[in-house]
Write a protein that holds these residues in place. Sequence first.
Motif: not given
Length: 104
Positions: A11-40
């Motif tokens: 559970l720790l690994l899955v949660g951590g990897i998910a946050l890393l993925y969202v952070g890296l996508r947000g940093w690169r500007g490739r996080l699609a605008r949605n109502r579920f992930v990212g700054v809302r």
Amino acid sequence: MLAVQVILCALLLVGGIALLYVGLRGWRGRLARNRFVGVRTPAALRGEEAFALANRVAAPANIAGGRWPCWPGSRCPRWPRPRACCWSVRSAWSVPWCCRPSAG
């Protein structure tokens, strides 16, 4: 007890990897605008540029928050004492919540 230890680590690994993925996508500007992930916040959801900027600003916190639970999640199964794993899991989720800046 080993089964509980392995489940907590997974559970720790899955949660951590998910946050890393969202952070890296947000940093690169490739996080699609949605109502579920990212700054809302309402201001961030007003447009594509605002969403990209808000997530680029929040990316270092997301990346740090993702790295924190990955460390004990990857090392707990190797520890011989289950109590050490429990303390590590507890600190992995409590420290980021205690150290986050308060809004407002």
